[in-house]
Design an enzyme around this catalytic site. Structure first.
Site, PDB file in Angstrom:
ATOM      1  N   ARG A  70      -4.985  -3.023  15.224  1.00  0.00           N
ATOM      2  CA  ARG A  70      -5.411  -4.010  14.240  1.00  0.00           C
ATOM      3  C   ARG A  70      -4.846  -5.407  14.503  1.00  0.00           C
ATOM      4  NH1 ARG A  70      -7.216  -2.218   8.982  1.00  0.00           N
ATOM      5  NH2 ARG A  70      -9.008  -0.989   9.616  1.00  0.00           N
TER       6      ARG A  70
ATOM      7  N   GLU B  95      -1.502  -5.088   9.114  1.00  0.00           N
ATOM      8  CA  GLU B  95      -0.882  -5.125  10.438  1.00  0.00           C
ATOM      9  C   GLU B  95      -0.992  -6.496  11.093  1.00  0.00           C
ATOM     10  OE1 GLU B  95      -2.911  -2.714   9.353  1.00  0.00           O
ATOM     11  OE2 GLU B  95      -1.689  -0.886   9.428  1.00  0.00           O
TER      12      GLU B  95
ATOM     13  N   LYS C 244      -1.475  10.554  -7.924  1.00  0.00           N
ATOM     14  CA  LYS C 244      -1.431  11.138  -6.583  1.00  0.00           C
ATOM     15  C   LYS C 244      -0.783  12.524  -6.673  1.00  0.00           C
ATOM     16  CE  LYS C 244      -0.757   9.374  -1.983  1.00  0.00           C
ATOM     17  NZ  LYS C 244      -0.540   8.228  -1.118  1.00  0.00           N
TER      18      LYS C 244
HETATM   19  C1  LIG Z   1      -4.931   0.267   9.336  1.00  0.00           C
HETATM   20  C2  LIG Z   1      -4.127   1.425   8.789  1.00  0.00           C
HETATM   21  N1  LIG Z   1      -2.804   1.276   8.581  1.00  0.00           N
HETATM   22  C3  LIG Z   1      -2.070   2.301   8.100  1.00  0.00           C
HETATM   23  C4  LIG Z   1      -2.656   3.487   7.794  1.00  0.00           C
HETATM   24  C5  LIG Z   1      -1.821   4.659   7.305  1.00  0.00           C
HETATM   25  N2  LIG Z   1      -2.175   5.023   5.933  1.00  0.00           N
HETATM   26  C6  LIG Z   1      -3.003   6.049   5.670  1.00  0.00           C
HETATM   27  S1  LIG Z   1      -3.279   6.232   4.052  1.00  0.00           S
HETATM   28  C7  LIG Z   1      -2.266   4.966   3.663  1.00  0.00           C
HETATM   29  C8  LIG Z   1      -2.043   4.595   2.242  1.00  0.00           C
HETATM   30  C9  LIG Z   1      -3.316   4.417   1.525  1.00  0.00           C
HETATM   31  O1  LIG Z   1      -3.063   4.178   0.186  1.00  0.00           O
HETATM   32  P1  LIG Z   1      -4.253   4.199  -0.835  1.00  0.00           P
HETATM   33  O2  LIG Z   1      -5.419   3.504  -0.246  1.00  0.00           O
HETATM   34  O3  LIG Z   1      -3.753   3.698  -2.131  1.00  0.00           O
HETATM   35  O4  LIG Z   1      -4.646   5.721  -0.932  1.00  0.00           O
HETATM   36  P2  LIG Z   1      -3.799   6.920  -1.591  1.00  0.00           P
HETATM   37  O5  LIG Z   1      -3.245   7.694  -0.440  1.00  0.00           O
HETATM   38  O6  LIG Z   1      -2.759   6.357  -2.479  1.00  0.00           O
HETATM   39  O7  LIG Z   1      -4.819   7.702  -2.340  1.00  0.00           O
HETATM   40  C10 LIG Z   1      -1.723   4.390   4.812  1.00  0.00           C
HETATM   41  C11 LIG Z   1      -0.765   3.280   4.846  1.00  0.00           C
HETATM   42  C12 LIG Z   1      -4.042   3.606   8.028  1.00  0.00           C
HETATM   43  N3  LIG Z   1      -4.699   4.736   7.781  1.00  0.00           N
HETATM   44  N4  LIG Z   1      -4.746   2.567   8.494  1.00  0.00           N
END
Ligand SMILES: Cc1ncc(C[n+]2csc(CCOP(=O)(O)OP(=O)(O)O)c2C)c(N)n1
Length: 636
Positions: A395, A367, A282
């Protein structure tokens, strides 16, 4: 070296690039992303980590005929740049500019709109089955992070895809991070897979050594092998995916464009559901983001050289004040537990997690589970506080009704980012929570006018013996002083902030201060405007509101929520229930449409949710009342 990026206007332009050129292009795209996001803010670290994945996918697959679906979509900036949006990329997240997420109406290469986690595999499966029914022939690829893979929806879709043996590809982009460090068994399993090449090497060496032991070597090897049958089940690459019916390939270096090119070509020819597991970093390519990918997950505008934020405010945020107060209250009450769905930083729970690790739970991007888990903690005498953004609570709706409110359990929902959120746009505006929580029996719902009221409401909620929701906006407080240990508030009591008998504005949360300013502005027109801070959306302060209706006859409600089923509706229902037919209610709020992205102040101004907008709306409502015209809803 000739720069390449200027010549890339569509995926066609990268199809014939050599590996060396692809590497150069990846570097140029990274520089472009860093430069633009340093101005606009945005999801920097995730997008920097997915540059090579985007390039290799667009080289090998034939988008938009082949469909590429980006989970969450926050990592899709390189995809945007190579799909005809290079020149407009600088307008990222700005009003009238391109969205920070894939959006079908924006570009044909955005096969499916995203923003919330965990939807990509369902979307890919739906498209794949539609293709099969229609007898068409194209590839479907979902790109999903290890974080998003913690969500139930992703598992539901994997389960279904395996069952259907659907022809589709899931690229698991594994960087061990969600926003914070990823949590849970799936994350651990993926890291086991990362170790796989090493395990395989050790296993081979051991076998050779055992076999060569004179006399007993063969027998020992057979015994070892039967033991290994069990062991191997834990170690075979991708066994979980394989058991769900997927062919697993990986893990591969997700920054090696040449390897990705080869793997994607290989996987294209395998039938059925396939998983390609790639390892990425990342923030790749920008040292401050590599070092602190949490800060640069959703970056505010920053100085490229230092990584420092461009604007440093002095007034603390609602999130920060919520987190500090929860810590203070938790020191006094050992029953308080804090829950987040993968957002300890965003919801202000980091300090809580540090001080009370055994009373803190990051459940992953889950969630629905978080809500029921909180309900269960409450049955055992604990006081769960689930801190969550308004948009993500959507959600867990059934769980709020079925597990929390039906059982009247004392769960506190600390609903952050309630109202418009600005640049993240329609996938993230928190403008539905009043409407979706208000109809649920047993719930108490409050909204503070400022940070001092927020902490009083938190204390009040933690004393209340049933479910409570507190909704508060994104951004900084207004700068008022705070009680060390906040007092409790009487449930269902609003307050009058300004007297007047010509009309009354009843405002909720973030709209209270602008309404006070609006009332001051109305003096210029000789209008005495009462201003009421509702404080409670449920239960309403019926006496206060009905008295205002009887005294003023013109009631203006103001909220940062959709008007449909919102606070204004609640007030109208109250007034009509009480037979006050001579009272006119005009409601200002979010109209019945999805609000685009743009700065918070721009959006509020545009919707009339500013002091001057409220003043104009209230004056118009009053004039309409005088001339017998019907009241308006929002800015029609
Ligand atoms: C339902 C929901 N909950 C929380 C989020 C907030 N959120 C956005 S990106 C993320 C983390 C995603 O992690 P990953 O899929 O590993 O992607 P990375 O950013 O590490 O590339 C979160 C918790 C969201 N977008 N949707």
């Amino acid at each position: 070296m000739e720069p390449l990026l200027g010549q890339v206007n569509s995926p066609e332009d990268i199809k014939n690039l050599s590996t060396k050129q692809m590497k150069q292009l990846a570097d140029e795209i990274r520089q472009e992303i860093i430069s633009v996001v340093s101005n606009t803010g945005g999801h920097l670290a995730s997008s920097l980590g997915a540059v090579e994945i985007a390039l290799a996918l667009h080289k090998v697959f034939n988008s938009p005929v082949d469909k590429i679906i980006w989970d969450v979509g926050h990592q899709s900036y390189a995809h945007k740049i190579v799909t005809g949006r290079r020149e407009v990329f600088k307008t990222l997240r700005q009003q009238n500019g391109i969205s920070g997420f894939p959006k079908r109406s924006e570009n044909p290469h955005d096969a499916f709109g995203t923003g919330h986690s965990g939807t990509s595999i369902s979307a890919a499966l739906g498209i794949a089955k539609a293709r099969d029914i229609a007898g068409e022939d194209f590839d479907v690829v979902a790109v999903i992070g290890d974080g998003a893979l913690t969500g139930g929806m992703a598992f539901e879709a994997l389960n279904h895809a395996g069952h259907l043996k659907a022809d589709m590809i899931v690229v698991v982009n594994d960087n061990t991070m969600s926003i914070a460090k990823n949590v849970g068994a799936m994350g651990k399993y993926l890291s086991k897979l990362r170790m796989e090449p090493m395990y395989m090497r050790v296993r081979k060496d051991l076998r050779k050594a055992v076999k060569n032991i004179p006399g007993v070597g063969d027998r020992l090897l057979r015994a070892a092998e039967s033991m290994e049958e069990n062991l191997v089940y834990m170690f075979i690459p991708g066994v979980i995916f394989e058991s769900m019916g997927f062919t697993y390939l990986g893990p591969f270096d997700g920054h090696d464009v040449e390897k990705l090119d080869e793997v994607f070509r290989r996987v294209k020819d395998i039938p059925g559901p396939r998983v390609v597991h790639v390892i990425t970093q990342k923030g790749k390519g920008y040292i401050p983001a590599e070092r602190d990918s949490i800060k640069f997950h959703g970056a505010v505008p920053f100085h490229v050289e230092s990584g420092e934020d461009r604007h440093n405010g002095t007034v603390p945020s609602y999130t920060g004040i919520f987190g500090d107060t929860l810590v203070r209250l938790a020191k006094l009450n050992p029953k308080i537990v804090g829950i987040t769905a993968a957002m300890p930083d965003g919801t202000g729970l980091v300090e809580f997690s540090r001080l009370f690790p055994e009373r803190f739970f990051d459940v992953g991007i889950a969630e629905q589970h978080a809500v029921t888990f909180s309900a269960a903690l409450a049955t055992q005498g604990f006081r769960p506080v689930f801190a969550i953004y308004s948009t993500f609570l959507q959600r867990g709706y059934d769980q709020v009704i079925h597990d929390v409110c039906l059982q009247n359990l004392p769960v506190v929902f600390a609903i952050d980012r309630a109202g418009l959120v600005g640049e993240d746009g329609p996938t993230h505006h928190g403008v539905f929570d009043i409407s979706f929580l208000r109809p649920i029996p047993n719930i108490v719902m409050m909204a503070p006018k400022d940070e001092a009221e927020l902490i009083v409401m938190l204390r009040t909620a933690l004393k209340y013996k049933g479910p409570c929701a507190i909704r508060y906006p994104r951004g900084r407080g207004v700068g008022v002083s705070l009680e060390d240990i906040p007092h409790e508030m009487e449930i269902g009591k609003g307050e009058t902030l300004n007297d007047g008998n010509d009309l009354a504005i009843i405002a909720v949360g973030s709209m209270v201060y602008p309404s006070v300013l609006a009332a001051q502005g109305l003096k210029e027109f000789r209008l005495g405007c009462r201003v009421i801070n509702a404080r409670f959306i449920k239960p309403l302060d019926e006496e206060l509101i009905l008295n205002a209706a009887r005294d003023c006859k013109v009631i203006v409600t103001v909220e940062e929520n959709v008007l449909t089923g919102g606070f204004g509706s609640a007030v109208s229902e109250l007034i009509s229930r009480n037979g006050l037919t001579d009272v006119c209610v005009a409601s200002l709020g979010i109209p019945d449409e999805f609000i685009e992205h743009g700065s918070l102040s721009y959006l509020r101004d545009k919707l009339g949710l500013s002091a001057s907008g409220i003043k104009d709306f209230a004056r118009d409502a009053y004039n309409r009342f005088l001339t017998g015209k019907p009241a308006l809803s929002s800015l029609e």
